[in-house]
Design a protein around this motif. Structure first.
Motif, PDB file in Angstrom:
ATOM      1  N   UNK A 203      -5.349  -8.815  -9.734  1.00 55.10           N
ATOM      2  CA  UNK A 203      -4.255  -8.259 -10.522  1.00 55.10           C
ATOM      3  C   UNK A 203      -3.127  -7.833  -9.589  1.00 55.10           C
ATOM      4  N   UNK A 204      -1.900  -8.063 -10.043  1.00 52.30           N
ATOM      5  CA  UNK A 204      -0.743  -7.640  -9.256  1.00 52.30           C
ATOM      6  C   UNK A 204      -0.582  -6.128  -9.348  1.00 52.30           C
ATOM      7  N   UNK A 205       0.065  -5.572  -8.331  1.00 55.25           N
ATOM      8  CA  UNK A 205       0.455  -4.163  -8.349  1.00 55.25           C
ATOM      9  C   UNK A 205       1.975  -4.139  -8.371  1.00 55.25           C
ATOM     10  N   UNK A 206       2.535  -3.535  -9.404  1.00 57.86           N
ATOM     11  CA  UNK A 206       3.992  -3.539  -9.529  1.00 57.86           C
ATOM     12  C   UNK A 206       4.542  -2.123  -9.525  1.00 57.86           C
ATOM     13  N   UNK A 207       5.771  -1.990  -9.035  1.00 58.44           N
ATOM     14  CA  UNK A 207       6.430  -0.687  -9.060  1.00 58.44           C
ATOM     15  C   UNK A 207       6.962  -0.427 -10.469  1.00 58.44           C
ATOM     16  N   UNK A 208       7.462   0.782 -10.678  1.00 58.41           N
ATOM     17  CA  UNK A 208       7.956   1.134 -12.006  1.00 58.41           C
ATOM     18  C   UNK A 208       9.123   0.237 -12.414  1.00 58.41           C
ATOM     19  N   UNK A 209       9.830  -0.311 -11.420  1.00 53.47           N
ATOM     20  CA  UNK A 209      10.959  -1.181 -11.738  1.00 53.47           C
ATOM     21  C   UNK A 209      10.536  -2.636 -11.940  1.00 53.47           C
ATOM     22  N   UNK A 210       9.242  -2.892 -11.872  1.00 53.07           N
ATOM     23  CA  UNK A 210       8.754  -4.232 -12.155  1.00 53.07           C
ATOM     24  C   UNK A 210       8.628  -5.134 -10.933  1.00 53.07           C
ATOM     25  N   UNK A 211       8.964  -4.595  -9.766  1.00 45.66           N
ATOM     26  CA  UNK A 211       8.873  -5.370  -8.530  1.00 45.66           C
ATOM     27  C   UNK A 211       7.409  -5.467  -8.083  1.00 45.66           C
ATOM     28  N   UNK A 212       6.988  -6.636  -7.604  1.00 42.13           N
ATOM     29  CA  UNK A 212       5.595  -6.782  -7.139  1.00 42.13           C
ATOM     30  C   UNK A 212       5.443  -6.164  -5.766  1.00 42.13           C
ATOM     31  N   UNK A 213       4.420  -5.358  -5.573  1.00 44.48           N
ATOM     32  CA  UNK A 213       4.182  -4.733  -4.276  1.00 44.48           C
ATOM     33  C   UNK A 213       3.016  -5.387  -3.553  1.00 44.48           C
ATOM     34  N   UNK A 214       2.113  -6.013  -4.344  1.00 39.86           N
ATOM     35  CA  UNK A 214       0.933  -6.627  -3.756  1.00 39.86           C
ATOM     36  C   UNK A 214      -0.049  -6.977  -4.852  1.00 39.86           C
ATOM     37  N   UNK A 240      -7.922  -1.792 -14.016  1.00 38.75           N
ATOM     38  CA  UNK A 240      -7.966  -0.334 -13.999  1.00 38.75           C
ATOM     39  C   UNK A 240      -7.619   0.200 -12.611  1.00 38.75           C
ATOM     40  N   UNK A 241      -8.172  -0.449 -11.581  1.00 33.82           N
ATOM     41  CA  UNK A 241      -7.867  -0.024 -10.204  1.00 33.82           C
ATOM     42  C   UNK A 241      -6.385  -0.219  -9.900  1.00 33.82           C
ATOM     43  N   UNK A 242      -5.844  -1.360 -10.324  1.00 37.30           N
ATOM     44  CA  UNK A 242      -4.424  -1.639 -10.091  1.00 37.30           C
ATOM     45  C   UNK A 242      -3.568  -0.571 -10.764  1.00 37.30           C
ATOM     46  N   UNK A 243      -4.000  -0.186 -11.950  1.00 37.16           N
ATOM     47  CA  UNK A 243      -3.279   0.827 -12.704  1.00 37.16           C
ATOM     48  C   UNK A 243      -3.241   2.161 -11.983  1.00 37.16           C
ATOM     49  N   UNK A 244      -4.379   2.568 -11.448  1.00 39.20           N
ATOM     50  CA  UNK A 244      -4.451   3.826 -10.709  1.00 39.20           C
ATOM     51  C   UNK A 244      -3.490   3.793  -9.522  1.00 39.20           C
ATOM     52  N   UNK A 245      -3.479   2.665  -8.832  1.00 37.08           N
ATOM     53  CA  UNK A 245      -2.601   2.524  -7.672  1.00 37.08           C
ATOM     54  C   UNK A 245      -1.139   2.638  -8.106  1.00 37.08           C
ATOM     55  N   UNK A 246      -0.807   1.954  -9.187  1.00 37.09           N
ATOM     56  CA  UNK A 246       0.573   1.985  -9.673  1.00 37.09           C
ATOM     57  C   UNK A 246       1.000   3.407 -10.043  1.00 37.09           C
ATOM     58  N   UNK A 247       0.100   4.121 -10.676  1.00 39.51           N
ATOM     59  CA  UNK A 247       0.417   5.500 -11.063  1.00 39.51           C
ATOM     60  C   UNK A 247       0.655   6.363  -9.827  1.00 39.51           C
ATOM     61  N   UNK A 248      -0.189   6.183  -8.821  1.00 39.99           N
ATOM     62  CA  UNK A 248      -0.045   6.987  -7.602  1.00 39.99           C
ATOM     63  C   UNK A 248       1.212   6.647  -6.813  1.00 39.99           C
ATOM     64  N   UNK A 249       1.641   5.399  -6.895  1.00 39.56           N
ATOM     65  CA  UNK A 249       2.846   5.001  -6.171  1.00 39.56           C
ATOM     66  C   UNK A 249       4.093   5.596  -6.825  1.00 39.56           C
ATOM     67  N   UNK A 250       4.069   5.662  -8.151  1.00 41.59           N
ATOM     68  CA  UNK A 250       5.230   6.200  -8.864  1.00 41.59           C
ATOM     69  C   UNK A 250       5.139   7.709  -9.084  1.00 41.59           C
ATOM     70  N   UNK A 251       4.214   8.353  -8.369  1.00 41.15           N
ATOM     71  CA  UNK A 251       3.986   9.807  -8.486  1.00 41.15           C
ATOM     72  C   UNK A 251       3.742  10.199  -9.929  1.00 41.15           C
TER      73      UNK A 251
END
Lengths: 251, 251
Positions: A203-214, A240-251
DNA sequence: GCAATCTGTTCTCTATACCGGAACGTTTAT
DNA sequence: ATAAACGTTCCGGTATAGAGAACAGATTGC
């Protein structure tokens, strides 16, 4: 794109480094022959690298030093995606018992930032820093699916569509179909495309702006992943793991 | 020892790389000022590195790319000590629940090859590739204890005896006493010398011919390591792991 | 055992190319 | 609007990279 005024001396040094990477320990004459350089030039370059820790001499042979690991480790550590994803990738590996990976895109190629092995994990040759074509892995396809079509074309122009196994996606059309499918269901799958008998969900990890981070993934031998799991429990975990990461990146 | 005929152009490139490592993303002018080079020179070097993947440009700033991780990862992977010790270090971390490390010596400095975190492990700043003075850690002292006195003197001449905390060993005499003690009991201890409140036990890994290949350790907060454990159960575990590694290296 | 042939290293000299400085086109700040 | 930054491009004088020869040492072949 090539530099306008390349520093040829530096390029020679870099060629030497890459030759040392593939050949491992070897002597001055061998390198001079292979690279069609004079012995004195090779000698001067090697010893310049040596005084800075990038190259080591053992007896009469030279090999790469761990300075590269120092610089690379520093780069990795300073990446937000690595800092935040690292514990989650480890949990993913521990919970599934399989191999979990973290990949980022750089210059159109996929670079493994880390891998974590669960108790039953297969031992692939994916070490940190390894580069791979994006279209040959579930991780890479998850990333491609989140890039603009234009960006994907540019990447394909640069790196082509090399085949790894008979199942590897072979044409651009086919790839774009696969990417659309990935966007629809939210995760990418690799069913033996990279390695016969290996199934992989990413699964991709994306920032809140929709940019792919990894992207993150779990890889497991086909005999431990049923058809149901491949499109059910496994992607659920990865997402689910990707989601947790995304949440932590966007504080 | 400096190279006889150093390649100055290459040295400029390396200086640039090291500056980028400490400063992270920055522009051409800033680098040119700091390194007292012309803007055009900096620009040419950066773009040469860029076409080879060692440097990336994001907008108007440059930063180091993951190519270094690729080269470093390759070097590490090709080291026998890493291949063999890796699973054992992970087991050590899992069994103790603490932080386990693998260190090798290169050019008189200690280089962390990997770390593995157990469930309760403290999160130190020891990432793969990081360099440290040998005399400031249990890992390093375990290695020094297995080198000839002459070798140790050479290393001290080169790198000195920098103090990390008030408990760090301060004189050569003191160090040689500590090293003798380590040789006698077979393991090295760090009781808050590197970091206040951190206890650490390390053992060298030696080849059948007695040559030091590296060292492994377990680090834990003082409140979880009793005085008994520091000289009982913990060293026993570390020594046992070192032993397994030594057996596997000598087939 | 001697000669021949490797090796890595040192030296010199000159054709090469690195890079200072000035100019360029943009972007940001005043 | 003006100024001052930025990154990039260009050119030409000069520092220097590196071919080639000669060196010392190790290994080889006969």
């Amino acid at each position: 794109m090539d530099a306008k005024n390349p520093v040829r001396t530096t390029e020679k040094t870099l060629t030497l480094i890459e030759e040392l990477m593939t050949k491992e320990p070897c002597g001055v004459s061998e390198l001079a022959n292979d690279l069609e350089m004079g012995k004195s030039a090779v000698h001067n370059h090697l010893n310049t690298l040596r005084t800075h820790g990038y190259v080591l001499k053992e007896g009469d042979v030279y090999r790469l030093g761990l300075k590269f690991l120092e610089v690379g480790g520093h780069s990795r550590k300073s990446m937000e995606i690595y800092q935040i994803a690292e514990p989650e990738v480890k949990s993913l590996a521990a919970e599934t018992g399989e191999l979990a990976n973290l990949l980022v895109e750089e210059q159109g190629m996929g670079v493994y930032l880390m891998r974590a092995k669960g108790d039953e994990a297969v031992d692939l040759d994916t070490h940190a820093g390894l580069r791979t074509s994006l279209h040959t892995t579930a991780l890479g396809k998850a990333i491609l699916a989140n890039l603009s079509e234009e960006r994907v074309e540019t990447i394909l122009d640069r790196h082509g569509l090399e085949r790894k196994t008979s199942r590897t996606v072979g044409t651009r059309e086919e790839l774009f179909d696969v990417l659309a499918e990935i966007r629809e269901r939210g995760y990418a799958v690799d069913d033996g495309e990279r390695l016969e008998g290996l199934r992989c969900v990413a699964s991709a990890i994306t920032s809140s702006s929709g940019e792919v981070l990894g992207a993150i993934s779990v890889s497991a031998p086909a005999n431990r992943v049923s058809d149901e799991a491949l499109h059910g429990a496994l992607p659920e975990r990865v997402l689910s793991a990707a989601n947790v990461i995304e949440l932590n990146i966007n504080y």
